[in-house]
Design a protein around this motif. Structure first.
Motif, mmCIF file in Angstrom:
data_model
loop_
_atom_site.group_PDB
_atom_site.id
_atom_site.type_symbol
_atom_site.label_atom_id
_atom_site.label_comp_id
_atom_site.label_asym_id
_atom_site.label_seq_id
_atom_site.Cartn_x
_atom_site.Cartn_y
_atom_site.Cartn_z
ATOM 1 N N VAL A 170 -73.075 -96.585 -96.360
ATOM 2 C CA VAL A 170 -72.710 -96.094 -95.035
ATOM 3 C C VAL A 170 -73.942 -96.101 -94.125
ATOM 4 N N ASP A 171 -73.744 -96.430 -92.853
ATOM 5 C CA ASP A 171 -74.811 -96.253 -91.860
ATOM 6 C C ASP A 171 -74.973 -94.750 -91.663
ATOM 7 N N ALA A 172 -75.939 -94.176 -92.393
ATOM 8 C CA ALA A 172 -76.083 -92.714 -92.458
ATOM 9 C C ALA A 172 -76.518 -92.105 -91.126
ATOM 10 N N VAL A 173 -77.346 -92.822 -90.378
ATOM 11 C CA VAL A 173 -77.817 -92.293 -89.095
ATOM 12 C C VAL A 173 -76.642 -92.147 -88.128
ATOM 13 N N LYS A 174 -75.798 -93.183 -88.081
ATOM 14 C CA LYS A 174 -74.627 -93.135 -87.204
ATOM 15 C C LYS A 174 -73.676 -92.030 -87.642
ATOM 16 N N ARG A 175 -73.404 -91.957 -88.968
ATOM 17 C CA ARG A 175 -72.494 -90.936 -89.478
ATOM 18 C C ARG A 175 -73.001 -89.530 -89.160
ATOM 19 N N MET A 176 -74.293 -89.302 -89.377
ATOM 20 C CA MET A 176 -74.854 -87.973 -89.116
ATOM 21 C C MET A 176 -74.726 -87.624 -87.636
ATOM 22 N N GLY A 177 -74.975 -88.598 -86.779
ATOM 23 C CA GLY A 177 -74.847 -88.367 -85.346
ATOM 24 C C GLY A 177 -73.426 -88.005 -84.963
ATOM 25 N N TYR A 178 -72.449 -88.732 -85.528
ATOM 26 C CA TYR A 178 -71.051 -88.434 -85.243
ATOM 27 C C TYR A 178 -70.670 -87.039 -85.722
ATOM 28 N N MET A 179 -71.136 -86.674 -86.919
ATOM 29 C CA MET A 179 -70.785 -85.353 -87.458
ATOM 30 C C MET A 179 -71.386 -84.237 -86.614
ATOM 31 N N GLN A 180 -72.602 -84.441 -86.116
ATOM 32 C CA GLN A 180 -73.207 -83.410 -85.267
ATOM 33 C C GLN A 180 -72.390 -83.210 -83.993
ATOM 34 N N GLN A 181 -71.921 -84.310 -83.386
ATOM 35 C CA GLN A 181 -71.113 -84.189 -82.171
ATOM 36 C C GLN A 181 -69.761 -83.540 -82.481
ATOM 37 N N GLY A 228 -77.466 -82.261 -81.607
ATOM 38 C CA GLY A 228 -78.318 -82.887 -82.615
ATOM 39 C C GLY A 228 -79.282 -83.906 -82.079
ATOM 40 N N LYS A 229 -79.357 -85.048 -82.770
ATOM 41 C CA LYS A 229 -80.323 -86.092 -82.432
ATOM 42 C C LYS A 229 -80.101 -86.637 -81.031
ATOM 43 N N ARG A 230 -78.862 -86.567 -80.552
ATOM 44 C CA ARG A 230 -78.594 -87.077 -79.205
ATOM 45 C C ARG A 230 -79.395 -86.324 -78.148
ATOM 46 N N VAL A 231 -79.643 -85.048 -78.373
ATOM 47 C CA VAL A 231 -80.419 -84.265 -77.407
ATOM 48 C C VAL A 231 -81.823 -84.848 -77.276
ATOM 49 N N ALA A 232 -82.439 -85.171 -78.424
ATOM 50 C CA ALA A 232 -83.781 -85.777 -78.402
ATOM 51 C C ALA A 232 -83.744 -87.176 -77.799
ATOM 52 N N ASP A 233 -82.718 -87.957 -78.147
ATOM 53 C CA ASP A 233 -82.593 -89.312 -77.595
ATOM 54 C C ASP A 233 -82.412 -89.263 -76.077
ATOM 55 N N TYR A 234 -81.600 -88.308 -75.628
ATOM 56 C CA TYR A 234 -81.383 -88.143 -74.191
ATOM 57 C C TYR A 234 -82.681 -87.730 -73.491
ATOM 58 N N ALA A 235 -83.417 -86.815 -74.109
ATOM 59 C CA ALA A 235 -84.685 -86.362 -73.528
ATOM 60 C C ALA A 235 -85.669 -87.520 -73.405
ATOM 61 N N ASN A 236 -85.733 -88.357 -74.438
ATOM 62 C CA ASN A 236 -86.627 -89.525 -74.392
ATOM 63 C C ASN A 236 -86.205 -90.506 -73.305
ATOM 64 N N SER A 237 -84.893 -90.740 -73.195
ATOM 65 C CA SER A 237 -84.383 -91.663 -72.177
ATOM 66 C C SER A 237 -84.639 -91.122 -70.772
ATOM 67 N N ALA A 238 -84.359 -89.828 -70.580
ATOM 68 C CA ALA A 238 -84.570 -89.214 -69.267
ATOM 69 C C ALA A 238 -86.053 -89.187 -68.910
ATOM 70 N N ASN A 239 -86.906 -88.939 -69.924
ATOM 71 C CA ASN A 239 -88.343 -88.910 -69.677
ATOM 72 C C ASN A 239 -88.866 -90.288 -69.280
ATOM 73 N N LYS A 240 -88.317 -91.325 -69.901
ATOM 74 C CA LYS A 240 -88.725 -92.691 -69.544
ATOM 75 C C LYS A 240 -88.358 -92.994 -68.096
ATOM 76 N N THR A 241 -87.142 -92.598 -67.703
ATOM 77 C CA THR A 241 -86.708 -92.805 -66.318
ATOM 78 C C THR A 241 -87.584 -92.026 -65.346
#
Length: 469
Positions: free
Chosen positions: A127-138, A288-301
């Motif tokens: 299983v793509d564990a990163v994707k699965r974990m992200g889905y479960m957190q949401q 979960g991880k999306r919060v960090a990913d969003y923060a990184n994306s927003a910070n880049k912008t």
């Protein structure tokens, strides 16, 4: 019966594969943290065809699976089927087959693949564990969020949707794609959003709640709300799963979930909401991880904006507002000079027509020849055409050097003349497309790109056949 179907039946009979795990009791649903090392057997492999009857892949059903099929608002997993050598306990892998999507057909999980795997073949699933974990957190985060909103404010969740997903066509996410939403029947205040966020964070950090799954067969569903169970899910044969978050929530759901609210990691709920379907409201959140990913994306912008505007982060809104005002001023100046130039050009065209025995004239701008400029010229001269000239042919041409595009207007009292000129110009300009003026008046066209040779040929034609304004 086709040879492929005969082969399928023979394999199934040889290996005694007659029963498959049903959706509701899949291995992925009973242990959502089982990501690899799971061996099972291929039960069937059916060719899948598009609307034209052309093969576009295969639908594989396994005796059991740790790959979750799309459902309950949760997207499908993705992963690999590793073909095990010898179809036994061997750990040797012959090859791996990508599984980009799994769907539910009634109570059956269908694995969509590009190449066939013979029924009876032993496969090991990854299983793509990163994707699965992200889905479960949401998904678990949504259950907790909905439960708290209902408990505190008596607002039921009408629907929910997980945010944007990375696909073959979309390799990166926009910042807004990270947000999921739930729909409730009124807006929440900023104070209420803060209260909800604080309470969820308490369950993540200080008072984590255990998450358990209760499975019921058809005889035990009367006490459970099954109104949101899909119509094609046969409860008389399948399993009803109820996800319980401590004593906070208990809801039927087919999705994979975390084992504790602490695994949600973090939550971000936006105070701004969208009104839908009357007074209903969409509440946007991520976990979960999306919060960090969003923060990184927003910070880049934000960093790019800061660099482009040559200012500090806190000054970005002020600088953007200032640039907006400057742009408005520039647009007003541009409009002023376009009208001035158009008035002059239309008067010169009028004079050129009077001086031309053939009543043929043209205007051409080779640097900033926008369609807007040409239309203003047309507006200026059209008031004189029918009153002063019984017959006329005018070509207005604009070329924008920076984008290598152009616009073109043909004006005449005759639709036949317009058609002839459009045909002539079309033979010179490969990327000219337009229409109108069948009964005379105005033909309007756009040139998506112009070569140097085409521009030279157009200029030569106009200067020899028409009088310049």
């Amino acid at each position: 019966m086709t040879k492929f179907m005969q082969s399928t039946r023979k394999k199934m009979e040889t290996h005694g594969v007659t029963k498959t795990a049903m959706v509701g009791g899949l291995a992925c649903q009973r242990n959502s943290f089982l990501f690899d090392g799971f061996k099972t057997v291929v039960v069937s492999c059916e060719p899948k065809k598009d609307k034209k009857g052309k093969a576009e892949g295969y639908d594989i059903e396994l005796q059991d699976t740790i790959l979750f099929p799309e459902g309950g608002g949760q997207p499908s997993d993705s992963g690999l089927l590793r073909i095990v050598k010898g179809n036994g306990d061997s750990s040797t892998i012959n090859k791996s087959v990508q599984v980009p999507h799994i769907s539910r057909s009634g109570l059956h999980a269908k694995h969509h693949v590009k190449e066939p795997i013979e029924p009876g073949t032993t496969v090991e699933i990854v299983v793509d564990a990163v994707k699965r974990m992200g889905y479960m957190q949401q998904h678990t985060g949504q259950h907790l969020l909905s439960a708290i909103i209902e408990r505190k404010y008596q607002l039921k969740t009408i629907s929910w949707s997980m945010g944007g997903l990375i696909t073959e066509k979309k390799s990166t996410l926009e910042p807004n794609d990270y947000f999921n939403y739930i729909e409730i029947n009124r807006k929440l205040t900023e104070g209420q959003i803060t209260e909800i966020s604080d309470e969820i964070n308490q369950f993540i950090t200080k008072s984590p709640q255990e998450i358990t799954v209760v499975e019921r067969i058809s005889s035990g569903v009367d006490e459970v709300d099954t109104s949101k169970i899909p119509d094609d899910y046969d409860l008389s044969k399948g399993i009803l799963r109820t996800i319980q978050i401590g004593v906070i929530d208990s809801n039927p759901c087919c999705g994979t979930h975390l084992e504790s609210t602490s695994q949600i990691g973090s939550i971000l709920i936006l105070p701004n909401q969208t009104t839908v379907r009357g007074s209903n409201s969409k509440v946007y959140f991520m976990c979960g991880k999306r919060v960090a990913d969003y923060a990184n994306s927003a910070n880049k912008t934000l960093s790019n904006s800061k660099s482009l505007l040559s200012c500090s982060e806190s000054q970005v809104p002020e600088k953007i507002e200032m640039q907006g005002k400057k742009l408005q001023q520039s647009n007003k100046r541009e409009q002023y000079w376009i009208k001035k130039l158009a008035h002059i050009a239309s008067e010169e065209l009028r004079s050129s027509l009077k001086a031309s025995g053939k009543r043929r004239a043209y205007f051409m701008e080779e640097e900033f020849g926008t369609l807007e400029l040409l239309l203003q010229i047309f507006k200026g001269i059209s008031t004189h055409l029918n009153g002063e000239f019984e017959a006329y042919e005018i070509i207005l041409c604009g070329y924008e050097r920076q984008t290598n595009t152009g616009s073109l207007l043909i004006l005449s009292e005759s639709g036949e003349k317009i058609s002839s000129l459009a045909s002539k110009l079309g033979s010179m300009l490969q990327n000219l497309k337009g229409g109108g003026g069948k009964k005379g008046g105005k033909w309007q066209g756009k040139i998506t790109s112009i070569s140097n040779a085409e521009l030279a040929a157009l200029t030569d034609y106009l200067t020899h056949e028409f009088i310049a304004h």
